[in-house]
Design a protein around this motif. Structure first.
Motif, short mmCIF file in Angstrom:
data_model
loop_
_atom_site.label_atom_id
_atom_site.label_comp_id
_atom_site.label_asym_id
_atom_site.label_seq_id
_atom_site.Cartn_x
_atom_site.Cartn_y
_atom_site.Cartn_z
N TYR A 67 0.75 -1.17 -0.02
CA TYR A 67 0.00 0.09 -0.24
C TYR A 67 0.96 1.31 -0.05
CZ TYR A 67 0.81 0.79 4.72
OH TYR A 67 1.70 1.02 5.86
N ALA A 68 0.25 2.27 -0.38
CA ALA A 68 0.99 3.70 -0.29
C ALA A 68 -0.10 4.57 0.42
CB ALA A 68 1.29 4.09 -1.83
N ALA A 69 0.20 5.16 1.36
CA ALA A 69 -0.72 6.08 1.98
C ALA A 69 -0.24 7.72 1.70
CB ALA A 69 -0.58 6.06 3.74
N LEU A 70 -1.15 8.46 1.09
CA LEU A 70 -0.93 9.54 0.38
C LEU A 70 -1.65 10.62 1.03
CD1 LEU A 70 -0.76 8.20 -3.13
CD2 LEU A 70 1.04 8.27 -1.71
N ARG A 71 -0.87 11.97 1.20
CA ARG A 71 -1.83 13.02 1.68
C ARG A 71 -1.74 14.51 0.64
NH1 ARG A 71 -3.89 14.27 6.18
NH2 ARG A 71 -2.74 12.61 7.51
#
Length: 92
Positions: A67-71
Motif C-alpha cells: 500500500y501507499a498512504a498519500l496526503r
C-alpha cells in the motif's frame, strides 16, 4: 492491480504496516519502539477515513500485498500562486 483502499483491507494493511515497523525496529532500534496494541489498525482506519488522504492498495491474488498512504495539501500564501503538494506518508 492498484485500487483504492477499503475498510475491508484494514486487517491486512495493518499487518503489512506492522511488518514494516518491525523491520525499522531491527535496523534502527534506538529510533523505533513497538507502539501500543491496536495502533496499526487504528492508523489504517484513520488514513482510510481522512478526506485528505488516499490509500492505494496493490492487490495480488485477491489480497492486499502492498500500500501507499498519500496526503494532498493545498497551500496558498500572499504573493504566490496556489500550490498543491502530495506527501507520501508511507508505503510498504
Amino acid at each position: 492491480m492498484i485500487r483504492n483502499g477499503e475498510q475491508r483491507d484494514i486487517p491486512r494493511l495493518a499487518a503489512i504496516f506492522r511488518q514494516m515497523h518491525e523491520h525499522h525496529m531491527r535496523i534502527a532500534p534506538d529510533s523505533y519502539t513497538m507502539p501500543f496494541e491496536g495502533y496499526f489498525e487504528l492508523e489504517m482506519r484513520s488514513y482510510l477515513s481522512d478526506e485528505n488522504m488516499t490509500v492505494l492498495v496493490c492487490e495480488r491474488d485477491g489480497e492486499a500485498a502492498a500500500y501507499a498512504a498519500l496526503r494532498v495539501c493545498d497551500r496558498e500564501s500572499a504573493g504566490r500562486v496556489p500550490l498543491r503538494i502530495l506527501y507520501i506518508e508511507h508505503f510498504a
